[in-house]
Design an enzyme around this catalytic site. Structure first.
Site, PDB file in Angstrom:
ATOM      1  N   SER A 141       0.846  -1.214   0.000  1.00  0.00           N
ATOM      2  CA  SER A 141       0.000   0.000   0.000  1.00  0.00           C
ATOM      3  C   SER A 141       0.871   1.250   0.000  1.00  0.00           C
ATOM      4  O   SER A 141       0.640   2.182  -0.765  1.00  0.00           O
ATOM      5  CB  SER A 141      -0.894   0.059   1.241  1.00  0.00           C
ATOM      6  OG  SER A 141      -1.340  -1.204   1.617  1.00  0.00           O
ATOM      7  N   THR A 142       1.880   1.266   0.872  1.00  0.00           N
ATOM      8  CA  THR A 142       2.755   2.431   0.965  1.00  0.00           C
ATOM      9  C   THR A 142       3.510   2.650  -0.342  1.00  0.00           C
ATOM     10  O   THR A 142       3.840   3.780  -0.691  1.00  0.00           O
ATOM     11  CB  THR A 142       3.755   2.245   2.135  1.00  0.00           C
ATOM     12  OG1 THR A 142       3.007   1.931   3.311  1.00  0.00           O
ATOM     13  CG2 THR A 142       4.595   3.474   2.363  1.00  0.00           C
TER      14      THR A 142
ATOM     15  N   TYR B  42      -1.592 -10.688   4.073  1.00  0.00           N
ATOM     16  CA  TYR B  42      -1.643  -9.288   4.519  1.00  0.00           C
ATOM     17  C   TYR B  42      -3.084  -8.924   4.878  1.00  0.00           C
ATOM     18  O   TYR B  42      -3.931  -8.777   4.007  1.00  0.00           O
ATOM     19  CB  TYR B  42      -1.102  -8.394   3.401  1.00  0.00           C
ATOM     20  CG  TYR B  42      -0.941  -6.933   3.736  1.00  0.00           C
ATOM     21  CD1 TYR B  42      -1.331  -6.400   4.953  1.00  0.00           C
ATOM     22  CD2 TYR B  42      -0.372  -6.070   2.802  1.00  0.00           C
ATOM     23  CE1 TYR B  42      -1.172  -5.057   5.239  1.00  0.00           C
ATOM     24  CE2 TYR B  42      -0.209  -4.716   3.079  1.00  0.00           C
ATOM     25  CZ  TYR B  42      -0.614  -4.224   4.299  1.00  0.00           C
ATOM     26  OH  TYR B  42      -0.456  -2.885   4.565  1.00  0.00           O
TER      27      TYR B  42
ATOM     28  N   LYS C 109       0.921 -10.334   7.962  1.00  0.00           N
ATOM     29  CA  LYS C 109       1.139  -8.921   8.271  1.00  0.00           C
ATOM     30  C   LYS C 109      -0.212  -8.414   8.700  1.00  0.00           C
ATOM     31  O   LYS C 109      -1.176  -8.423   7.939  1.00  0.00           O
ATOM     32  CB  LYS C 109       1.644  -8.179   7.032  1.00  0.00           C
ATOM     33  CG  LYS C 109       1.707  -6.668   7.174  1.00  0.00           C
ATOM     34  CD  LYS C 109       2.536  -6.124   6.015  1.00  0.00           C
ATOM     35  CE  LYS C 109       2.412  -4.663   5.655  1.00  0.00           C
ATOM     36  NZ  LYS C 109       1.777  -3.736   6.517  1.00  0.00           N
TER      37      LYS C 109
ATOM     38  N   THR D  39      -2.466  -5.590   9.999  1.00  0.00           N
ATOM     39  CA  THR D  39      -2.631  -4.137  10.143  1.00  0.00           C
ATOM     40  C   THR D  39      -4.001  -3.819  10.724  1.00  0.00           C
ATOM     41  O   THR D  39      -4.808  -3.142  10.112  1.00  0.00           O
ATOM     42  CB  THR D  39      -2.428  -3.427   8.785  1.00  0.00           C
ATOM     43  OG1 THR D  39      -1.149  -3.798   8.286  1.00  0.00           O
ATOM     44  CG2 THR D  39      -2.438  -1.905   8.929  1.00  0.00           C
TER      45      THR D  39
ATOM     46  N   GLY E  29       1.402  -4.134  11.612  1.00  0.00           N
ATOM     47  CA  GLY E  29       1.323  -3.269  10.435  1.00  0.00           C
ATOM     48  C   GLY E  29       0.813  -1.870  10.718  1.00  0.00           C
ATOM     49  O   GLY E  29       0.730  -1.051   9.820  1.00  0.00           O
TER      50      GLY E  29
ATOM     51  N   ASP F 186       1.580   1.458  12.412  1.00  0.00           N
ATOM     52  CA  ASP F 186       2.719   2.166  13.004  1.00  0.00           C
ATOM     53  C   ASP F 186       2.341   2.825  14.337  1.00  0.00           C
ATOM     54  O   ASP F 186       3.180   2.963  15.231  1.00  0.00           O
ATOM     55  CB  ASP F 186       3.240   3.261  12.065  1.00  0.00           C
ATOM     56  CG  ASP F 186       3.506   2.753  10.655  1.00  0.00           C
ATOM     57  OD1 ASP F 186       3.179   1.588  10.370  1.00  0.00           O
ATOM     58  OD2 ASP F 186       4.027   3.534   9.846  1.00  0.00           O
ATOM     59  N   GLU F 187       1.073   3.238  14.442  1.00  0.00           N
ATOM     60  CA  GLU F 187       0.600   3.894  15.662  1.00  0.00           C
ATOM     61  C   GLU F 187       0.726   2.956  16.867  1.00  0.00           C
ATOM     62  O   GLU F 187       0.773   3.386  18.012  1.00  0.00           O
ATOM     63  CB  GLU F 187      -0.877   4.306  15.516  1.00  0.00           C
ATOM     64  CG  GLU F 187      -1.147   5.381  14.465  1.00  0.00           C
ATOM     65  CD  GLU F 187      -1.318   4.824  13.056  1.00  0.00           C
ATOM     66  OE1 GLU F 187      -0.704   3.794  12.724  1.00  0.00           O
ATOM     67  OE2 GLU F 187      -2.059   5.438  12.283  1.00  0.00           O
TER      68      GLU F 187
ATOM     69  N   SER G  91       4.719   2.307   6.904  1.00  0.00           N
ATOM     70  CA  SER G  91       5.025   3.458   6.055  1.00  0.00           C
ATOM     71  C   SER G  91       6.074   4.377   6.676  1.00  0.00           C
ATOM     72  O   SER G  91       6.957   4.883   5.995  1.00  0.00           O
ATOM     73  CB  SER G  91       3.769   4.315   5.850  1.00  0.00           C
ATOM     74  OG  SER G  91       2.642   3.541   5.574  1.00  0.00           O
TER      75      SER G  91
HETATM   76  O1  MN9 Z   1       0.380  -1.363   7.118  1.00  0.00           O
HETATM   77  C1  MN9 Z   1       0.440   0.921   6.576  1.00  0.00           C
HETATM   78  N1  MN9 Z   1      -0.921   0.989   6.200  1.00  0.00           N
HETATM   79  C2  MN9 Z   1      -1.290   1.559   5.056  1.00  0.00           C
HETATM   80  C3  MN9 Z   1       0.943  -0.446   6.625  1.00  0.00           C
HETATM   81  O2  MN9 Z   1      -0.524   1.954   4.216  1.00  0.00           O
HETATM   82  C4  MN9 Z   1      -2.750   1.682   4.824  1.00  0.00           C
HETATM   83  C5  MN9 Z   1       0.714   1.598   7.913  1.00  0.00           C
HETATM   84  O3  MN9 Z   1       2.095   1.722   7.990  1.00  0.00           O
HETATM   85  C6  MN9 Z   1       0.024   2.967   8.007  1.00  0.00           C
HETATM   86  O4  MN9 Z   1       0.359   3.748   6.900  1.00  0.00           O
HETATM   87  C7  MN9 Z   1       0.412   3.724   9.265  1.00  0.00           C
HETATM   88  C8  MN9 Z   1      -0.300   5.060   9.359  1.00  0.00           C
HETATM   89  O5  MN9 Z   1      -1.657   4.915   9.653  1.00  0.00           O
HETATM   90  O6  MN9 Z   1       0.131   2.951  10.373  1.00  0.00           O
END
Ligand code: MN9
Length: 311
Positions: free
Chosen positions: A50-51, A139, A165, A167, A190, A192-193, A209
């Site tokens: 996605s990133t 994922y 993975k 998220t 996945g 980052d927060e 990301s």
């Molecule tokens: O899982 C990323 N998710 C997306 C990977 O790209 C949707 C995360 O790294 C988020 O970008 C990040 C920010 O919300 O947690």
């Protein structure tokens, strides 16, 4: 030095795709950017996810990017290539290409847009995982529709499926997945927060990301958790969230991360439409905001040092 998925651990950038201002894949920029990431103690690279704005790219571009990156990386760190596409057939083509060019594994979001049912999604992964000898990291991401824990467990029974993975924000599912999947099943945070919480739950790695731009901060978070220094980890994670929020609130996250990197002289290029990029004045404000967070929080980030050195 490894191309083994079992060494795919630690802080792992979900690598940005480097496009020039005319939206072309910037091959020289890609090489420089990969060298920049490799200058940190990262545990691997996750490509064309996605990133990496992968669904804004065609298969040829995705394959070319994998070729360039593999040339730069060699066997310095394991590389996992996200091969998810609209059809099983297209994903398989990308998977076979990734295998040919030395990837340590493949990964995929579930097929989306059409509301495929659980069996169709299961067969998608079964067909894809069986198309190469590479390990597959499933994922699970809200953008493509979250799969249930039961579905992840069912998928983990496919021979080449070696990990997930994950998220999602429902972190209680991490231990559930671990308990119910085969021994050695690898789990990656996945979101980052929630980096420090994922590490505390014992994930094998965190893929995201923001590890393109603040890998140094996340390496500290990783180390703090591993050293059982919960208060440092929580404090640093809180600071990382300030930076993530600045990126999310900018309105164009990838463009913001790229602008921060370019501001520090790292050739990260621009986001591809329909994502928007920023006007020079807006970029200046974003750089100031990042520097202000760094100062207020006493972070001493590598990227901020670079930005200041160029100002
Ligand atoms: O899982 C990323 N998710 C997306 C990977 O790209 C949707 C995360 O790294 C988020 O970008 C990040 C920010 O919300 O947690």
């Amino acid at each position: 030095m490894s191309r083994d998925i079992r060494d795919f651990k630690g802080v792992i950038p979900a690598v940005l795709s480097i496009f020039d201002q005319d939206e072309n894949l910037d091959e020289a920029g890609t090489r420089d950017f990969i060298r920049y990431l490799l200058s940190f103690d990262i545990g691997g690279l996750y490509l064309t996810g996605s990133t990496g704005e992968t669904f804004l790219m065609n298969s040829q571009e995705r394959m070319r990017q994998v070729e360039i990156v593999m040339e730069e990386v060699g066997d310095k760190v394991p590389v996992v290539v996200h091969v998810g596409a609209m059809s099983t057939r297209a994903s398989i083509e990308l998977a076979r290409h990734a295998e040919k060019f030395g990837a340590a594994g493949i990964s995929s979001v579930p097929p989306f847009y059409f509301k495929f049912n659980e069996d169709q999604i299961f067969h998608y992964y079964e067909d894809l995982a069986g198309s190469t000898s590479l390990p597959m990291i499933v994922y699970n991401i809200p953008l493509a529709g979250l799969m249930t824990v039961e579905q992840v467990i069912r998928l983990s029974e496919i021979e080449n499926v070696k990990g997930v993975k994950y998220t999602a924000t429902a972190l209680y599912e991490v231990p559930l997945i671990r308990e119910r999947c085969k021994p050695g099943f690898q789990i990656y945070g996945g979101c980052d927060e929630l980096g420090s919480s994922n590490v505390a739950l014992g994930v094998d790695g965190i893929i995201g990301s923001f590890y393109n731009v603040i890998p140094d901060l996340y390496l500290k978070i990783w180390q703090a958790v591993k050293a059982s220094d919960v208060s440092t980890a929580a404090q640093l994670q809180g600071k990382a969230v300030h930076i993530i929020m600045a990126g999310l609130h900018s309105g164009s996250m990838m463009a913001c991360i790229k602008a921060w990197l370019r501001g520090g002289g790292v050739p990260a290029g621009y986001a591809r439409r329909p994502f928007s990029n920023f006007m020079p004045e807006e970029e200046r404000k974003l750089l100031e905001e990042l520097c202000a967070i760094d100062e207020a929080d006493g972070l001493g980030l590598d990227i901020v040092r670079r930005i200041k050195a160029r100002a």
